[in-house]
Design a protein around this motif. Structure first.
Motif, PDB file in Angstrom:
ATOM      1  N   TYR A  97       0.885  -1.205  -0.162  1.00 44.92           N
ATOM      2  CA  TYR A  97      -0.042  -0.120  -0.129  1.00 44.92           C
ATOM      3  C   TYR A  97       0.918   1.215  -0.115  1.00 44.92           C
ATOM      4  O   TYR A  97       0.530   2.246  -0.713  1.00 44.92           O
ATOM      5  N   LYS A  98       2.012   1.041   0.717  1.00 46.26           N
ATOM      6  CA  LYS A  98       2.759   2.424   0.847  1.00 46.26           C
ATOM      7  C   LYS A  98       3.412   2.672  -0.703  1.00 46.26           C
ATOM      8  O   LYS A  98       3.684   3.884  -0.730  1.00 46.26           O
ATOM      9  N   LYS A  99       3.412   1.818  -1.465  1.00 46.88           N
ATOM     10  CA  LYS A  99       3.942   2.229  -2.906  1.00 46.88           C
ATOM     11  C   LYS A  99       3.107   2.825  -3.696  1.00 46.88           C
ATOM     12  O   LYS A  99       3.432   3.441  -4.851  1.00 46.88           O
ATOM     13  N   ILE A 100       1.479   2.704  -3.326  1.00 47.02           N
ATOM     14  CA  ILE A 100       0.485   3.232  -4.174  1.00 47.02           C
ATOM     15  C   ILE A 100      -0.244   4.237  -3.297  1.00 47.02           C
ATOM     16  O   ILE A 100      -1.248   4.654  -3.858  1.00 47.02           O
ATOM     17  N   ASN A 101       0.125   4.553  -2.188  1.00 44.69           N
ATOM     18  CA  ASN A 101      -0.774   5.303  -1.332  1.00 44.69           C
ATOM     19  C   ASN A 101      -0.736   6.826  -1.966  1.00 44.69           C
ATOM     20  O   ASN A 101      -1.803   7.680  -1.614  1.00 44.69           O
TER      21      ASN A 101
END
Length: 149
Positions: A97-101
């Motif tokens: 998720y941190k990659k697409i937040n």
């Protein structure tokens, strides 16, 4: 026709009822807190579920689970949140998720816990998209709680 009008009025009164509580008063002033009945119901359920997780779970996430996913059924919400908590740590879901937040933030969906929850739901229910539901709940349905300070 009059019956329909009465039913509509009754439904309206139930859906838009308010609770009143005297917060403080003195000789000249009385402060009354008005809260929406439905909101009070969800606050109580949210607090109850939060206590089960030692107040570690985001109130917005609990609220979304209760109101929109489980239609007020607190037991279903507890099960769903438990399933979500397990899912977060599988397959590096939280790290992914941190990659697409940034995509969520661009749509003004700033609650990372809720966004991650919608990714979980989009995998659980394939017909949904996470960003769409995060946006709907953030903008249209107005998540009721503020961030922790």
């Amino acid at each position: 026709m009059n019956v329909k009008f009465c039913l509509d009025e009754k439904t309206h009164k139930e859906q838009y009822a308010w609770n009143a509580k005297v917060e403080s008063e003195d000789e000249y002033t009385q402060t009354i807190l008005l809260t929406w009945v439905e909101y009070d119901q969800y606050i109580q359920q949210t607090m109850q579920i939060s206590a089960m997780w030692n107040n570690e779970t985001d109130f917005n996430l609990i609220y979304v689970a209760i109101k929109y996913e489980c239609e007020g059924d607190i037991n279903k919400a507890i099960e769903l949140i438990f399933e979500f908590e397990q899912w977060k740590f599988q397959n590096n879901n939280e790290q992914n998720y941190k990659k697409i937040n940034k995509t969520f933030l661009e749509e003004r969906c700033c609650n990372h816990n809720v966004n991650l929850f919608f990714i979980f739901l989009s995998e659980k229910y394939k017909e949904r998209t996470a960003i769409k539901h995060a946006k709907i709940n953030t903008v249209q349905n107005c998540l009721p709680f503020v961030a922790k300070t």
